[in-house]
Design a protein around this motif. Structure first.
Motif, short mmCIF file in Angstrom:
data_model
loop_
_atom_site.label_atom_id
_atom_site.label_comp_id
_atom_site.label_asym_id
_atom_site.label_seq_id
_atom_site.Cartn_x
_atom_site.Cartn_y
_atom_site.Cartn_z
N SER A 26 0.87 -1.16 0.00
CA SER A 26 0.00 0.00 0.00
C SER A 26 0.91 1.23 0.00
O SER A 26 1.78 1.35 0.86
CB SER A 26 -0.88 0.03 1.25
OG SER A 26 -1.55 1.29 1.33
N PHE A 27 0.76 2.08 -0.97
CA PHE A 27 1.57 3.29 -0.98
C PHE A 27 1.21 4.17 0.21
O PHE A 27 2.06 4.82 0.79
CB PHE A 27 1.40 4.05 -2.31
CG PHE A 27 2.31 3.54 -3.39
CD1 PHE A 27 3.34 4.32 -3.87
CD2 PHE A 27 2.17 2.26 -3.90
CE1 PHE A 27 4.20 3.86 -4.85
CE2 PHE A 27 3.01 1.79 -4.88
CZ PHE A 27 4.03 2.58 -5.36
N TRP A 28 -0.08 4.21 0.57
CA TRP A 28 -0.51 5.00 1.72
C TRP A 28 -0.08 4.26 2.99
O TRP A 28 -0.56 3.18 3.30
CB TRP A 28 -2.03 5.18 1.72
CG TRP A 28 -2.52 5.98 2.88
CD1 TRP A 28 -3.14 5.51 3.99
CD2 TRP A 28 -2.42 7.40 3.05
NE1 TRP A 28 -3.44 6.54 4.85
CE2 TRP A 28 -3.00 7.72 4.29
CE3 TRP A 28 -1.88 8.41 2.29
CZ2 TRP A 28 -3.06 9.01 4.76
CZ3 TRP A 28 -1.95 9.71 2.77
CH2 TRP A 28 -2.54 10.00 3.98
N GLY A 29 0.87 4.83 3.71
CA GLY A 29 1.39 4.20 4.92
C GLY A 29 2.46 3.16 4.66
O GLY A 29 3.02 2.62 5.59
N GLY A 30 2.75 2.89 3.37
CA GLY A 30 3.74 1.90 3.04
C GLY A 30 5.00 2.48 2.44
O GLY A 30 6.06 1.87 2.49
N VAL A 31 4.88 3.69 1.86
CA VAL A 31 6.01 4.35 1.22
C VAL A 31 6.07 5.80 1.70
O VAL A 31 5.07 6.51 1.67
CB VAL A 31 5.89 4.32 -0.32
CG1 VAL A 31 7.06 5.03 -0.98
CG2 VAL A 31 5.79 2.88 -0.83
N ASP A 32 7.23 6.22 2.16
CA ASP A 32 7.41 7.60 2.62
C ASP A 32 7.45 8.50 1.38
O ASP A 32 8.36 8.39 0.56
CB ASP A 32 8.70 7.73 3.40
CG ASP A 32 8.95 9.12 3.95
OD1 ASP A 32 8.41 10.10 3.42
OD2 ASP A 32 9.73 9.23 4.91
N PRO A 33 6.47 9.42 1.23
CA PRO A 33 6.41 10.26 0.04
C PRO A 33 7.54 11.28 -0.07
O PRO A 33 7.81 11.79 -1.15
CB PRO A 33 5.05 10.96 0.15
CG PRO A 33 4.71 10.91 1.59
CD PRO A 33 5.36 9.68 2.14
N ALA A 34 8.24 11.54 1.00
CA ALA A 34 9.34 12.50 0.96
C ALA A 34 10.67 11.87 0.55
O ALA A 34 11.53 12.55 0.00
CB ALA A 34 9.49 13.18 2.32
N THR A 35 10.80 10.55 0.81
CA THR A 35 12.09 9.90 0.55
C THR A 35 12.01 8.74 -0.44
O THR A 35 13.02 8.33 -1.00
CB THR A 35 12.69 9.35 1.85
OG1 THR A 35 11.85 8.30 2.35
CG2 THR A 35 12.85 10.44 2.90
N GLY A 36 10.81 8.15 -0.59
CA GLY A 36 10.65 6.97 -1.43
C GLY A 36 11.00 5.68 -0.71
O GLY A 36 11.00 4.61 -1.31
#
Length: 136
Positions: A26-36
């Protein structure tokens, strides 16, 4: 070896190491949007970074916010170089469509079966705008 991926969202060409995830994310909560960086504590690739990779997804875990996270990754310059999806995910791809509408450079997206994704895991590959996948 050459593979052929189906174009979902045109763009390219793209080149990078193939980060083939071994579990859906899940990108939401699974990937930090600031760092990837993958931040889901239960994901096998916890701590790995998607930025600049050819990101191969065997599946996604739905959230309507996934598109916003991908949009933020594009804006922060931390997006993958390209996406390879086992199955199209309209919500996720919406983030790329919005990024293009904003005038931002976005990665292309392709469909490639998870069984074929595993063949290129960890390898540096090139993907043509037409979806041809080759080593290097």
């Amino acid at each position: 070896m050459e593979l052929k991926a189906q174009i979902l969202l045109p763009g390219g060409p793209a080149r990078g190491e193939c980060l083939a995830l071994t579990a859906p994310i899940s990108f939401w909560g699974g990937v930090d949007p600031a760092t990837g960086t993958i931040i889901d504590a239960r994901h096998p690739q916890l701590g790995w970074c998607v930025a600049g990779t050819i990101l191969a997804l065997p599946g996604t875990i739905g959230s309507s916010s996934a598109s916003a996270v991908l949009l933020e990754l594009v804006h922060a310059g931390k997006a993958p170089a390209a996406l390879l999806l086992d199955a199209p995910d309209a919500i996720l791809l919406l983030g790329l469509v919005v990024a293009r509408e904003m005038g931002w450079r976005t990665p292309p997206a392709f469909r490639l079966a998870a069984t074929e994704q595993s063949l290129i895991a960890g390898r540096v590959i090139s993907i043509s705008a037409a979806g041809a996948i080759r080593p290097g």
